[in-house]
Design a protein around this motif. Structure first.
Motif, PDB file in Angstrom:
ATOM      1  N   ARG A 177       9.359  -0.465  -8.276  1.00  0.00           N
ATOM      2  CA  ARG A 177       8.699   0.400  -7.301  1.00  0.00           C
ATOM      3  C   ARG A 177       8.556  -0.404  -6.016  1.00  0.00           C
ATOM      4  O   ARG A 177       8.030  -1.521  -6.039  1.00  0.00           O
ATOM      5  CB  ARG A 177       7.339   0.846  -7.808  1.00  0.00           C
ATOM      6  CG  ARG A 177       7.422   1.714  -9.060  1.00  0.00           C
ATOM      7  CD  ARG A 177       6.051   2.180  -9.461  1.00  0.00           C
ATOM      8  NE  ARG A 177       6.077   2.864 -10.748  1.00  0.00           N
ATOM      9  CZ  ARG A 177       4.995   3.290 -11.374  1.00  0.00           C
ATOM     10  NH1 ARG A 177       3.798   3.118 -10.826  1.00  0.00           N
ATOM     11  NH2 ARG A 177       5.082   3.900 -12.526  1.00  0.00           N
ATOM     12  N   THR A 178       9.015   0.164  -4.909  1.00  0.00           N
ATOM     13  CA  THR A 178       9.055  -0.585  -3.653  1.00  0.00           C
ATOM     14  C   THR A 178       8.431   0.215  -2.517  1.00  0.00           C
ATOM     15  O   THR A 178       8.273   1.435  -2.606  1.00  0.00           O
ATOM     16  CB  THR A 178      10.509  -0.935  -3.277  1.00  0.00           C
ATOM     17  OG1 THR A 178      11.251   0.272  -3.099  1.00  0.00           O
ATOM     18  CG2 THR A 178      11.171  -1.788  -4.345  1.00  0.00           C
ATOM     19  N   GLY A 179       8.101  -0.495  -1.455  1.00  0.00           N
ATOM     20  CA  GLY A 179       7.622   0.145  -0.244  1.00  0.00           C
ATOM     21  C   GLY A 179       6.398  -0.535   0.332  1.00  0.00           C
ATOM     22  O   GLY A 179       5.749  -1.355  -0.311  1.00  0.00           O
ATOM     23  N   LYS A 180       6.094  -0.179   1.545  1.00  0.00           N
ATOM     24  CA  LYS A 180       4.980  -0.738   2.304  1.00  0.00           C
ATOM     25  C   LYS A 180       3.766   0.183   2.134  1.00  0.00           C
ATOM     26  O   LYS A 180       3.795   1.352   2.515  1.00  0.00           O
ATOM     27  CB  LYS A 180       5.380  -0.853   3.772  1.00  0.00           C
ATOM     28  CG  LYS A 180       4.416  -1.531   4.678  1.00  0.00           C
ATOM     29  CD  LYS A 180       4.349  -3.019   4.563  1.00  0.00           C
ATOM     30  CE  LYS A 180       5.599  -3.731   4.987  1.00  0.00           C
ATOM     31  NZ  LYS A 180       5.459  -5.197   4.831  1.00  0.00           N
ATOM     32  N   VAL A 181       2.688  -0.357   1.552  1.00  0.00           N
ATOM     33  CA  VAL A 181       1.466   0.410   1.322  1.00  0.00           C
ATOM     34  C   VAL A 181       0.777   0.639   2.661  1.00  0.00           C
ATOM     35  O   VAL A 181       0.636  -0.272   3.476  1.00  0.00           O
ATOM     36  CB  VAL A 181       0.536  -0.310   0.330  1.00  0.00           C
ATOM     37  CG1 VAL A 181      -0.730   0.509   0.084  1.00  0.00           C
ATOM     38  CG2 VAL A 181       1.268  -0.585  -0.979  1.00  0.00           C
ATOM     39  N   GLY A 182       0.376   1.872   2.889  1.00  0.00           N
ATOM     40  CA  GLY A 182      -0.244   2.236   4.157  1.00  0.00           C
ATOM     41  C   GLY A 182       0.767   2.775   5.143  1.00  0.00           C
ATOM     42  O   GLY A 182       0.396   3.256   6.208  1.00  0.00           O
ATOM     43  N   ALA A 183       2.041   2.693   4.810  1.00  0.00           N
ATOM     44  CA  ALA A 183       3.106   3.288   5.633  1.00  0.00           C
ATOM     45  C   ALA A 183       3.754   4.378   4.784  1.00  0.00           C
ATOM     46  O   ALA A 183       3.276   5.504   4.785  1.00  0.00           O
ATOM     47  CB  ALA A 183       4.104   2.223   6.086  1.00  0.00           C
ATOM     48  N   GLU A 184       4.766   4.017   3.992  1.00  0.00           N
ATOM     49  CA  GLU A 184       5.434   5.043   3.175  1.00  0.00           C
ATOM     50  C   GLU A 184       4.830   5.205   1.777  1.00  0.00           C
ATOM     51  O   GLU A 184       5.182   6.129   1.065  1.00  0.00           O
ATOM     52  CB  GLU A 184       6.946   4.785   3.089  1.00  0.00           C
ATOM     53  CG  GLU A 184       7.340   3.544   2.318  1.00  0.00           C
ATOM     54  CD  GLU A 184       7.632   2.339   3.186  1.00  0.00           C
ATOM     55  OE1 GLU A 184       7.137   2.273   4.324  1.00  0.00           O
ATOM     56  OE2 GLU A 184       8.351   1.451   2.719  1.00  0.00           O
TER      57      GLU A 184
END
Length: 165
Positions: free
Chosen positions: A61-68
């Motif tokens: 699971r990937t991604g920037k928390v608070g953005a996407e």
């Protein structure tokens, strides 16, 4: 976001029974992604390397928390990391009943610069650890934000665990 903050009664159930009650089947412990060990036992202490958001099928699971990625989704990611930490504990110890106390968690969130809810994210792991280990799961903790994490994973958490004699 499902909160698992109730403490199980360690006198009547085992960590494995509590996992089953939560509908969790432990996956194999994730292998290290670089030149390090997943855990080290020194004396009566178990040191767990940081685990990430690896699904049982190997996907991350990937991604920037608070953005996407929302706080709620990241909470679920931290819960998944908790499952991976418990899988490593099981592999290292052979029996989760050897856990005397989960001493400390260090939770790292791949966060957008303006994100402020790091503790709410890492609660996903803390709530699970508390539910599985009862009072022995209550731990000290840090929850911090990072500009990036390996492979762009959303959450990484490491742990220190005291073992029964």
């Amino acid at each position: 976001m499902t909160h698992l903050s109730t403490f199980a009664d360690p006198k009547t159930t085992t960590p494995y029974q509590r996992l089953a009650d939560l509908g969790i089947e432990l996956p194999p412990a994730p292998p290290p992604i670089a030149n390090f060990l997943t855990h080290v036992i020194e004396g009566n202490m178990l040191y767990l390397s940081g685990q990430g958001t690896r699904e049982a099928d190997g996907r991350m699971r990937t991604g920037k928390v608070g953005a996407e990625i929302s706080t709620e989704a990241a909470y679920d990611d931290a819960r998944l990391v908790g499952i991976n930490l418990i899988a490593v504990m099981h592999e290292a110890l052979g029996d989760l009943s050897r856990v005397k106390q989960v001493v400390k968690l260090l939770g790292m969130v791949n966060a957008a610069p303006e994100f402020r809810d790091h503790p709410k994210v890492i609660n996903g792991c803390s709530d699970l650890i508390n539910a599985v280990f009862g009072e022995a799961g209550r731990h000290a903790r840090s929850a911090v934000g990072f500009g990036s994490l390996p492979g762009n994973i959303t959450v990484e958490i490491e742990a220190i665990v005291a073992l029964k004699d």
